[in-house]
Design an enzyme around this catalytic site. Structure first.
Site, PDB file in Angstrom:
ATOM      1  N   ASP A  16      31.660  21.110  36.286  1.00 17.79           N
ATOM      2  CA  ASP A  16      30.667  21.990  35.676  1.00 17.79           C
ATOM      3  C   ASP A  16      31.003  23.463  35.853  1.00 17.79           C
ATOM      4  OD1 ASP A  16      30.210  21.828  38.425  1.00 17.79           O
ATOM      5  OD2 ASP A  16      28.343  20.716  38.221  1.00 17.79           O
TER       6      ASP A  16
ATOM      7  N   ASN B 240      18.018  17.165  44.821  1.00 17.94           N
ATOM      8  CA  ASN B 240      17.170  16.423  43.885  1.00 17.94           C
ATOM      9  C   ASN B 240      17.903  15.213  43.289  1.00 17.94           C
ATOM     10  OD1 ASN B 240      18.958  17.503  42.063  1.00 17.94           O
ATOM     11  ND2 ASN B 240      17.489  18.853  41.041  1.00 17.94           N
TER      12      ASN B 240
ATOM     13  N   HIS C 136      20.862  15.201  41.854  1.00 19.36           N
ATOM     14  CA  HIS C 136      21.730  15.414  40.686  1.00 19.36           C
ATOM     15  C   HIS C 136      23.198  15.169  41.032  1.00 19.36           C
ATOM     16  CE1 HIS C 136      22.230  20.083  41.436  1.00 19.36           C
ATOM     17  NE2 HIS C 136      23.139  19.412  42.090  1.00 19.36           N
TER      18      HIS C 136
ATOM     19  N   GLU D  31      20.455  16.963  35.910  1.00 24.98           N
ATOM     20  CA  GLU D  31      19.221  17.154  36.662  1.00 24.98           C
ATOM     21  C   GLU D  31      18.264  15.974  36.458  1.00 24.98           C
ATOM     22  OE1 GLU D  31      19.541  19.329  38.825  1.00 24.98           O
ATOM     23  OE2 GLU D  31      19.218  21.372  38.138  1.00 24.98           O
TER      24      GLU D  31
HETATM   25  C1  F6R Z   1      29.099  21.051  41.902  1.00 21.34           C
HETATM   26  C2  F6R Z   1      28.155  20.056  41.441  1.00 21.34           C
HETATM   27  C3  F6R Z   1      26.884  19.786  42.155  1.00 21.34           C
HETATM   28  C4  F6R Z   1      26.994  19.821  43.669  1.00 21.34           C
HETATM   29  C5  F6R Z   1      25.634  19.607  44.316  1.00 21.34           C
HETATM   30  C6  F6R Z   1      25.703  19.719  45.811  1.00 21.34           C
HETATM   31  O1  F6R Z   1      30.236  21.106  41.061  1.00 21.34           O
HETATM   32  O2  F6R Z   1      28.420  19.459  40.456  1.00 21.34           O
HETATM   33  O3  F6R Z   1      26.388  18.521  41.758  1.00 21.34           O
HETATM   34  O4  F6R Z   1      27.891  18.841  44.100  1.00 21.34           O
HETATM   35  O5  F6R Z   1      24.731  20.559  43.835  1.00 21.34           O
HETATM   36  O6  F6R Z   1      26.016  21.041  46.154  1.00 21.34           O
HETATM   37  P1  F6R Z   1      26.414  21.409  47.645  1.00 21.34           P
HETATM   38  O7  F6R Z   1      27.643  20.662  47.967  1.00 21.34           O
HETATM   39  O8  F6R Z   1      26.635  22.898  47.622  1.00 21.34           O
HETATM   40  O9  F6R Z   1      25.260  21.011  48.491  1.00 21.34           O
END
Ligand code: F6R
Length: 241
Positions: free
Chosen positions: A67, A136, A138, A143
């Site tokens: 992403d 959450n 995701h 989301e």
């Molecule tokens: C990042 C992504 C997100 C993160 C998730 C956890 O490329 O796709 O799904 O993996 O938000 O983020 P952290 O590791 O910062 O807690």
């Protein structure tokens, strides 16, 4: 589905790097799906160490990131282009033309999403997808919703994600409200998926993903239907299982 528990977050990173390293030894020209955020940092550090020690060669490896924020200049300190450059790309021998991150600044974002999915298909699909998980539930920026979206798409970030990612920006107002993300279908098409979760703030999402209903309200729950998925968890993230 396999779930592996480790005492510490650094062990999780080492285990993930070992799995990526083994994948590259077996198939040097693998297509890796990569994540950003805090979760994969120790994995990338270990991969860099293994590369510097002469164990892993990335010269024919291809990468696709999950992403990127929309309308954030790629040189912005919080862009995922910049993150990947700083955390991995500039430390190993990946060829620049073999690394891919969605272009969140494309004039036509739907065309960019279609182009990105096609580029993955043209590369032969993802061999190994690394994932973190949002508080959450995701994966990528898919989301909580009432549906799973198949392909790459533009996502409106939820307030919970904006608050979680605010720590990287000067203020909450600076966090972009939209991102381009691989869809759940593209993630599920990966031949193997490794999800990394560390820390107590992931414990509820991990429990919902692994033990509750498969439900788009917790997008990671779909991973349980993947034929080759590993959850690598530290004790804190596994505390509510
Ligand atoms: C990042 C992504 C997100 C993160 C998730 C956890 O490329 O796709 O799904 O993996 O938000 O983020 P952290 O590791 O910062 O807690």
């Amino acid at each position: 589905m396999q779930v592996h528990l480790f005492d510490s977050a650094s062990q999780v990173g080492q285990a993930a790097a070992m799995l990526v390293g083994a994948q590259l030894l077996e198939k040097p020209n693998s297509v890796l799906g990569l994540a950003t955020g805090s979760s994969p940092i120790s994995t990338y550090q270990e991969l860099i160490r293994l590369h510097c020690a002469g164990v892993i060669d990335f010269s024919s490896t291809i990468t696709f990131n999950l992403d990127e924020y929309c309308r954030l200049p790629i040189e912005h300190p919080c862009s995922y282009h910049r993150f990947m450059k700083e955390q991995l790309f500039s430390h190993v021998n990946l060829r620049a033309e073999n690394t891919h991150v969605p272009n969140g600044n494309a004039e036509d974002l739907s065309a960019e999403c279609a182009r990105y999915d096609q580029a993955i298909a043209k590369a032969g699909g993802i061999d190994l997808q690394l994932l973190g998980i949002g508080r959450n539930g995701h994966i990528g920026f898919n989301e909580p919703s009432d549906q799973f979206v198949y392909g790459c798409h533009v996502v409106r970030l939820t307030q919970s994600t904006i608050e979680a990612n605010r720590r990287f920006f000067d203020s909450e107002a600076d966090v972009p409200r939209e991102a381009v993300s691989l869809g759940v279908g593209s993630i599920m098409n990966a031949k193997r998926v490794i999800l990394i979760a560390t820390g107590e703030d992931k414990a509820v999402a991990v429990r919902k993903a692994i033990q509750e209903d498969i439900d788009p309200a917790t997008q990671a729950s779909i991973l349980r239907t993947h034929p080759n998925v590993l959850f690598l968890l530290d004790k804190a993230a596994a505390a509510k299982l």
